[in-house]
Design an enzyme around this catalytic site. Structure first.
Site, short mmCIF file in Angstrom:
data_model
loop_
_atom_site.label_atom_id
_atom_site.label_comp_id
_atom_site.label_asym_id
_atom_site.label_seq_id
_atom_site.Cartn_x
_atom_site.Cartn_y
_atom_site.Cartn_z
N GLY A 12 4.79 -8.68 -7.15
CA GLY A 12 4.82 -7.38 -7.79
C GLY A 12 3.47 -6.82 -8.20
O GLY A 12 3.39 -6.00 -9.12
N ASN A 14 1.70 -4.79 -6.41
CA ASN A 14 1.72 -3.36 -6.07
C ASN A 14 2.54 -2.58 -7.10
O ASN A 14 2.17 -1.47 -7.47
CB ASN A 14 2.29 -3.15 -4.66
N ARG A 66 26.17 -9.34 5.31
CA ARG A 66 25.06 -8.38 5.24
C ARG A 66 25.55 -6.99 4.84
O ARG A 66 24.91 -6.28 4.08
CB ARG A 66 24.40 -8.33 6.63
N ASN A 108 6.65 2.91 2.29
CA ASN A 108 6.40 1.47 2.38
C ASN A 108 4.90 1.22 2.44
O ASN A 108 4.15 2.04 2.97
CB ASN A 108 7.06 0.93 3.67
N HIS A 110 2.17 -1.43 3.99
CA HIS A 110 2.04 -2.53 4.95
C HIS A 110 0.58 -2.98 4.97
O HIS A 110 -0.32 -2.15 5.06
CB HIS A 110 2.48 -2.07 6.35
N GLN A 179 -8.84 -3.85 -2.35
CA GLN A 179 -9.62 -2.72 -1.84
C GLN A 179 -8.76 -1.62 -1.21
O GLN A 179 -9.23 -0.51 -1.01
CB GLN A 179 -10.64 -3.21 -0.80
C1 GRF Z 1 1.75 -7.00 -0.11
O1 GRF Z 1 0.67 -7.46 0.64
C2 GRF Z 1 2.55 -6.02 0.69
O2 GRF Z 1 1.79 -5.16 1.47
C3 GRF Z 1 3.30 -6.98 1.57
O3 GRF Z 1 3.69 -8.02 0.68
C4 GRF Z 1 2.75 -8.11 -0.35
C5 GRF Z 1 3.49 -7.95 -1.66
O4 GRF Z 1 2.69 -8.18 -2.75
N1 GRF Z 1 4.32 -6.37 2.33
P1 GRF Z 1 3.15 -7.84 -4.21
O5 GRF Z 1 4.57 -8.35 -4.40
O6 GRF Z 1 3.05 -6.36 -4.42
O7 GRF Z 1 2.20 -8.59 -5.09
#
Ligand code: GRF
Length: 209
Positions: A12, A14, A66, A108, A110, A179
């Protein structure tokens, strides 16, 4: 006010970047209605609760199949009536029904420069392992709208990050987060919340003025 629901699977960081950016006022006009995880034991849920945000878990393990999981996930998201669904390290493929219901309203992040190092099998640390295996000198991150394809939706923003000699997947992952990811995702949310983007012909454009 842009009402967002954030979907997470892991640490988490992000999610934290979004929470911090809202608190700091670098993301405006935005409110996190809820955080939903597919995994009970994740730090993300703790981060949400610490920030006073409703945090719930919808795990595939708790459902027969699912389809039942997908319906529960949709119901969980729908109840908050989000303007935008943010996939912040969400490792589950989004049900098609959700993609259609929230067309151009799911973003999303990536951890590569799409269309490189993306698609089936490219998630988490694996992306950075593949980057190092191939020996590319520049990688980065991409924020995009989600469509039916895997990492194929309209690209909102990208940022390049240099690969350095001696990088391990973990070191590179951390640099890409620091970064690129932690800056790009909040900035994209701020752009959407303040009506600065428009989507046409499968591409994202910045509005004039
Ligand atoms: C991030 O690198 C995201 O881009 C990828 O998984 C990671 C998740 O990190 N898909 P976090 O849970 O936000 O720390």
């Amino acid at each position: 006010m842009l009402n967002i629901v954030v979907l997470v699977s892991g640490g988490g960081t992000n999610l934290q970047a979004i929470i911090d950016a809202i608190a700091a006022g670098t993301v405006t006009n935005t409110r996190i209605a809820a955080v939903i995880s597919n995994n009970k034991a994740v730090k993300s849920l703790e981060r949400a609760r610490n920030a006073g945000i409703p945090a719930i878990c919808v795990s595939p393990k708790d459902f027969e199949d699912r389809e039942a999981f997908h319906q529960a996930l949709l119901t969980a998201v729908d109840q908050y009536e989000p303007d935008l669904v943010v996939l912040a390290g969400f490792l589950v493929k989004i049900p098609e029904e959700m993609v259609h219901r929230y067309s151009n309203r799911i973003v999303n992040i990536h951890p590569s420069l799409i269309p490189s190092f993306c698609g089936v099998g490219y998630y988490g640390l694996r992306v950075h392992e593949k980057v190092l295996e191939r020996g590319v000198k520049v990688t980065g991150a991409t924020v995009h709208f989600v469509n039916e394809g895997m990492d194929e939706g309209p690209i909102i923003a990208q940022k390049a990050v240099v690969v350095e000699d001696g990088d391990t997947p973990e070191i590179l992952q951390r640099r890409v987060m620091e970064q690129a990811e932690w800056l790009l995702l909040p900035a994209a949310i701020d752009d959407i919340a303040n009506g600065r983007l428009r989507v046409a012909d499968g591409k994202v454009f910045r509005k004039e003025g």
